[in-house]
Design a protein around this motif. Structure first.
Motif, PDB file in Angstrom:
ATOM      1  N   UNK A  80      15.080  28.302  66.971  1.00 17.16           N
ATOM      2  CA  UNK A  80      16.379  28.883  66.601  1.00 17.16           C
ATOM      3  C   UNK A  80      16.449  29.136  65.102  1.00 17.16           C
ATOM      4  N   UNK A  81      15.918  28.191  64.324  1.00 13.23           N
ATOM      5  CA  UNK A  81      15.907  28.380  62.874  1.00 13.23           C
ATOM      6  C   UNK A  81      15.046  29.574  62.482  1.00 13.23           C
ATOM      7  N   UNK A  82      13.926  29.753  63.163  1.00  8.40           N
ATOM      8  CA  UNK A  82      13.073  30.902  62.851  1.00  8.40           C
ATOM      9  C   UNK A  82      13.751  32.211  63.229  1.00  8.40           C
ATOM     10  N   UNK A  83      14.476  32.203  64.372  1.00 12.96           N
ATOM     11  CA  UNK A  83      15.197  33.413  64.773  1.00 12.96           C
ATOM     12  C   UNK A  83      16.278  33.766  63.763  1.00 12.96           C
ATOM     13  N   UNK A 279      33.637  35.623  54.889  1.00 11.32           N
ATOM     14  CA  UNK A 279      33.111  34.983  56.094  1.00 11.32           C
ATOM     15  C   UNK A 279      31.607  35.201  56.244  1.00 11.32           C
ATOM     16  N   UNK A 280      31.125  36.424  55.950  1.00 12.32           N
ATOM     17  CA  UNK A 280      29.706  36.703  56.114  1.00 12.32           C
ATOM     18  C   UNK A 280      28.879  35.872  55.152  1.00 12.32           C
ATOM     19  N   UNK A 281      29.295  35.783  53.905  1.00  8.88           N
ATOM     20  CA  UNK A 281      28.558  34.976  52.935  1.00  8.88           C
ATOM     21  C   UNK A 281      28.583  33.501  53.326  1.00  8.88           C
ATOM     22  N   UNK A 282      29.707  33.047  53.835  1.00  8.42           N
ATOM     23  CA  UNK A 282      29.806  31.655  54.268  1.00  8.42           C
ATOM     24  C   UNK A 282      28.857  31.372  55.431  1.00  8.42           C
ATOM     25  N   UNK A 283      28.786  32.334  56.352  1.00 10.53           N
ATOM     26  CA  UNK A 283      27.890  32.155  57.496  1.00 10.53           C
ATOM     27  C   UNK A 283      26.432  32.128  57.056  1.00 10.53           C
ATOM     28  N   UNK A 284      26.052  33.052  56.178  1.00 10.35           N
ATOM     29  CA  UNK A 284      24.674  33.096  55.709  1.00 10.35           C
ATOM     30  C   UNK A 284      24.311  31.828  54.939  1.00 10.35           C
ATOM     31  N   UNK A 285      25.264  31.308  54.171  1.00 13.86           N
ATOM     32  CA  UNK A 285      25.003  30.071  53.445  1.00 13.86           C
ATOM     33  C   UNK A 285      24.813  28.900  54.400  1.00 13.86           C
ATOM     34  N   UNK A 287      23.805  29.084  57.508  1.00 10.88           N
ATOM     35  CA  UNK A 287      22.542  29.268  58.214  1.00 10.88           C
ATOM     36  C   UNK A 287      21.366  28.872  57.330  1.00 10.88           C
ATOM     37  N   UNK A 288      21.407  29.283  56.068  1.00 15.61           N
ATOM     38  CA  UNK A 288      20.338  28.916  55.147  1.00 15.61           C
ATOM     39  C   UNK A 288      20.250  27.403  54.991  1.00 15.61           C
ATOM     40  N   UNK A 289      21.396  26.743  54.985  1.00 12.39           N
ATOM     41  CA  UNK A 289      21.412  25.290  54.904  1.00 12.39           C
ATOM     42  C   UNK A 289      20.791  24.658  56.154  1.00 12.39           C
TER      43      UNK A 289
END
Length: 333
Positions: A80-83, A279-285, A287-289
Motif C-alpha cells: 500500500x505504501x508503494x502504491x 486538504x490536498x497538501x494535508x493528505x500528501x503530507x 501519506x508521506x509520513x
C-alpha cells in the motif's frame, strides 16, 4: 445369481477386514500362498494397487505460495505504501519498496524449495528395504514394491513395512506405541482363527509404523500404503501446517503497524483540517509520513536472518523445511 453376488461382496469385505477371517480364508481371498508370490503376480498387483508409500502432502503451487506470502499484513502495508508513493510521483520509494518485497519473497521461496529437494533426496537415500519371498526364494527389495499377498521375514530391529497377518513367529514382540500409545512391547503370534475385535487389538496382526523389538516372524502382507492403519493416520495429518508462533507474531505486528499508520494519517489530516490548511497538501503530507513510517527493509531482514539460520542448520546436517521454524527452534531451552 443373488447368492454369487452375496459371496463376492462377503469376500470383498473379508479382504478389507483382513484380520477377521481365519488364516486359510484370508490366504484364499488374497490369492496368496505361504511361500509368497511370483514376480509376475507381484508386478501385476503393483500396477493395480500402486506403491507401498504414504502420502507426503501436496506441495503448494507457485502462485499459491506467492499469494500466501502476499497475504501477510506487513507485506500488505508495504505494498500500500508503494502504491501511494507511485500515486504521488515518488518513483524512487515505489521501486525500492517493491524490490525489497520481491527479494524477501524470492529468498523465502528459494530456501523452502531447496529444503524440499533435500528432503526428497534424503527420503530416497534412506528408503526402507525388506526381505520378501518371490518365486520361492528369499530376497531383498524396497518396501515401496511390496504388494498384498507378499510374504516377508521380520527380525529384531526391523520396521514393519505394511499391515499383515503373522504366519509364524518365535518370541516375536513389536513396539506399536506410534499407533496405540502402549508403553510396552506386545507379543504377536500366528492364529489359525480370525478375530472380531479391533485390528490393533489382534494378537495375530502386525502394522506399519511398528518396530520389531525381539524375535522373528513371517508375515503375510494384507494392506499397503494408504490402506494401512498407519496410512489412514498419515493421510489425516497430510494437511497444511499451522502457522508457527513467529509467523503469528509477525502477522500481529503487521496488523498493529497498519492500524497505527491509518490512525496517524487520520490524525494528521484532522489536525491540518482544523488548522484550515489545504486538504490536498494535508493528505500528501500524511501519506508521506505513512510511507516514511513503514519498515521497508524489515521483511528482507527477517528473510535473510532466517535463511542464514537454515544454512547454519544445514551445515550440521539438519534440513529446515520452513525457515520460519528456525526462530521456534532458537527459542527452546
Amino acid at each position: 445369481m443373488t447368492v454369487g453376488l452375496g459371496t463376492r461382496r462377503a469376500r470383498a469385505s473379508a479382504v478389507r477386514d483382513w484380520w477377521q477371517p481365519a488364516q486359510a480364508a484370508i490366504l484364499r481371498d488374497l490369492h496368496a500362498r505361504p511361500e509368497g508370490l511370483t514376480k509376475h503376480e507381484a508386478a501385476a498387483r503393483l500396477r493395480r494397487d500402486g506403491p507401498n508409500q504414504l502420502p507426503s502432502g501436496e506441495r503448494a503451487s507457485l502462485m499459491r505460495s506467492i499469494a500466501a506470502r502476499l497475504a501477510n499484513p506487513l507485506i500488505l502495508v508495504l505494498l500500500c505504501a508503494s502504491a501511494v508513493s507511485a500515486f504521488t510521483g515518488d518513483a524512487v520509494s515505489f521501486v525500492f519498496i517493491v524490490v525489497m518485497v520481491l527479494m524477501s519473497i524470492a529468498l523465502d521461496m528459494v530456501q523452502e524449495h531447496r529444503a524440499g529437494r533435500a528432503m526428497d533426496a534424503l527420503r530416497s537415500t534412506v528408503a526402507l528395504r525388506v526381505e520378501a519371498w518371490r518365486d520361492g526364494r528369499l530376497g531383498e527389495l524396497p518396501a515401496a514394491r511390496l504388494v498384498v499377498g507378499d510374504v516377508v521375514e521380520l527380525a529384531a530391529g526391523d520396521l514393519v513395512p505394511a499391515d499383515g497377518r503373522v504366519l509364524s513367529s518365535s518370541h516375536f514382540f513389536v513396539d506399536q506405541a506410534s499407533l496405540t500409545g502402549e508403553a510396552w512391547p506386545v507379543e504377536k503370534g500366528p492364529s489359525q482363527e480370525g478375530s472380531r475385535s479391533e485390528p490393533l487389538a489382534c494378537a495375530h496382526a502386525a502394522f506399519m509404523g511398528s518396530s520389531v523389538v525381539t524375535g522373528s516372524a513371517r508375515m503375510l502382507v494384507c494392506a499397503t500404503g494408504v490402506r494401512t492403519v498407519y496410512g489412514r493416520l498419515a493421510r489425516s495429518l497430510a494437511e497444511p501446517a499451522a502457522p508457527t508462533s513467529f509467523e503469528r507474531g509477525t502477522r500481529r505486528f503487521g496488523v498493529l503497524l497498519a492500524r497505527l499508520t491509518v490512525a496517524l494519517v487520520l490524525f494528521v489530516l484532522l489536525i491540518n483540517t482544523l488548522g484550515h490548511r489545504p486538504l490536498l497538501e494535508s493528505f500528501l503530507f500524511a501519506v508521506a509520513l505513512a510511507v516514511g513510517l513503514t519498515p521497508e527493509l524489515l521483511p528482507m531482514i527477517v528473510s535473510v536472518t532466517l535463511a542464514r539460520g537454515a544454512t547454519r542448520m544445514a551445515e550440521r546436517h539438519v534440513v529446515v523445511k520452513r525457515i520460519s521454524a528456525v526462530q521456534d527452534l532458537g527459542a527452546m531451552d
